[in-house]
Design an enzyme around this catalytic site. Sequence first.
Site, PDB file in Angstrom:
ATOM      1  N   SER A 113       0.802  -1.222   0.000  1.00 13.64           N
ATOM      2  CA  SER A 113       0.000   0.000   0.000  1.00 13.64           C
ATOM      3  C   SER A 113       0.839   1.278   0.000  1.00 13.64           C
ATOM      4  O   SER A 113       1.585   1.528  -0.935  1.00 13.64           O
ATOM      5  CB  SER A 113      -0.963  -0.043   1.186  1.00 13.64           C
ATOM      6  OG  SER A 113      -1.851   1.026   1.179  1.00 13.64           O
ATOM      7  N   ALA A 172     -10.365   8.950   8.021  1.00  7.90           N
ATOM      8  CA  ALA A 172      -9.877  10.281   7.660  1.00  7.90           C
ATOM      9  C   ALA A 172      -8.782  10.199   6.593  1.00  7.90           C
ATOM     10  O   ALA A 172      -8.621  11.111   5.780  1.00  7.90           O
ATOM     11  CB  ALA A 172      -9.354  11.005   8.893  1.00  7.90           C
TER      12      ALA A 172
END
Length: 542
Positions: free
Chosen positions: A64, A371
Site C-alpha cells: 500500500s 480520515a
Amino acid sequence: MDLEALKNSSALHPKPPGLALQYGTAGFRARAQQLDHIMFRMGLLAVLRSRAVAATVGVMVTASHNPEEDNGVKLVDPLGEMLHPSWEEYATQLANAEEEELQSVITEICQKAAVNQHKDASVFIGRDTRPSSEQLSQAVVDGISVLGGQYHDYGLVTTPQLHYLVCCQNTQGQYGRATLEGYYEKLSRAFTELMKQAPSSGEHQRHLKVDCANGIGALKLSEMEPYFPKEVLIHLYNDGTKEKLNHLCGADFVKVNQKAPRGLDLKPNERCCSFDGDADRIVYYYEDTSGHFHLIDGDKIATLISIFLKELLAKVGQSSALAVVQTAYANGSSTHYLQETLKVPVHCVKTGVKHLHHKAQEFDVGVYFEANGHGTVLFSKAAETKIRQLAKEEKDAEKRDAAKVLGNMIDLINQTVGDAVSDMLVIEAILALKGLSVQQWDAIYTDLPNRLLKVQVADRRAVGTADAERRAVSPAGLQEQIDALVKRHRLARAFVRPSGTEDVVRVYAEADTQEAADALAHEVALAVYHLAGGKGAPPQPI
C-alpha cells in the site's frame, strides 16, 4: 497432502531464523527480502481457506502506502471482504512455524477449521508495481501449487480490483464480470449515465489532476481512460516512470504533510486528488488564490456522499436508511455537521477498515471513510432491490429518476472495499450533478484544528482503551488526566490508543485553534509518557 513435495518446496522458501511477524488489518508487511517464506505460506493458507469456504479467495501482494523497499500480502475472502478474523490467527501461526512444524500446523488448521483436503481450491492473485512483487507473487504460486490448488494470476492490479474480481467470481457474475474489462465497463457505464444528468453536461470539459503515487493506479487509470466520457479529462502525475513508489507523493504523504505531492504543479483553485500506492485510498485538495493549501480528506468525502445520498433517498421515500460510520480520528466538525445539520446517525468504531466495514453492513445504506481517505458505501440487498424496482416500475417521474441515479451510484461504487478509482468517479459525478466547485465542497464545514503525535513507550500494551478507543482504561489515572486537560481548552477533545504495529502510543487532540490543539496534544503526550512508561526523552512542545 504430498509431504515430500511440501518439504522440498518449503525448503526453497526458508524462514529466516528468529523472524516473527503478525497478520494484522493490513495483512503482513515488512522489508521485501524478509517475505519470501511468508508468501509461500500464504499460498498454502489460501488453498486451505478456499477449501474451507468452498469458494474462490484472493491473495494480494502489496504494501500500500509503505516505502518501495517494503512489501506485504493480504488475503481476500469470497465476497471481496478482508480475511475473517479467526483465520488471521491461522495466518500468524503458519507464518511463524519452523520448517519441521509446517505439516503439523497445516493439519491442525484443517482440523480446527473443518477443511476437507480433497476439495477443489481456487485462488486469484494480484500484485502491485514494486520491483519485489513479481518474485514474491511467484512464491505464492508455489504455495498454492504444492497443495494442489488452482490459481488465476491477474498480474498487475489495484488492491480494490482484486477484491472486486473475487466477489464477481463468487456471485456468478451478479456483481459483475470477473475481468478487468468487466470492471472498467461497469464503472464507466454508470459514470457516463450519471454525467449525462449533470446541468453543464457537454458544455465544457471537467479537468482533474491525479497524483498516482508512482504506483499501480497510473497504469490502471491509463487503461480505463478510453472508457471515460469525453467531457472528463484526467491528467496523471507521478505515473511511476521517473520516481520511486510513494516517495514524497501519494495520499498518505499529502494527508500527513498537508501539502501537495512532489511532481504536481498546483494552480489556484484547481481540483486535484492523490491515490496511495495500491489505489485503495484517495484524498482531494486545492490551493486558493492566496496560496493556502486545503486538504479534503475522508471525513469530507463521506460528508459529500452522505448529503447526495440523503437527498436521493428522501425522494424515493427511503430517507431513514442512511448511516455513517467513523473512527475516533474523524474531525469533530464532521461528526457535528452529519448529526446536527444533516440529521444522519453517526456510529464510532475502533480504528481499522474491517471494523468500519462490519458496522456499515448493519444499515440499509452505510457510508464509511477513515480520515486517511479509505472508504466506500454499502447497500443492503433489500435496499438495492427496492431501488432497482423503483427505477423500473415507479410511475412518478421524479421518484423514478432519483431511483435511476441511485442505481447508477450502486454500480459505480465498489462495495467490496475502499477503491480510489471508484471513489474518485463517485466524487466527480456528485460535484458535476450538484454543480459544486471544490471550494464550495470544502466550505460545507470547517475542520477543527488538530494534532497527531506519538509517544515512545517500553510496552504499548500498558495503554488499554474502551468506547471505540475514545477512553483510556489503563494505566490508572490516565483518562482522568486527559479529561482535566481537555477542560482547559475550547471545543476540545483528545484520546490515546496503542499503535497496532510499533511500541508507540498515538495521541490525537483537537481544539478551537491550532495553538490550543498543539498544546493539548503535548500535554496529553506528557501524561502518557509519565504514566505509561515512556522511553527516551519526554515529548517536546510543538
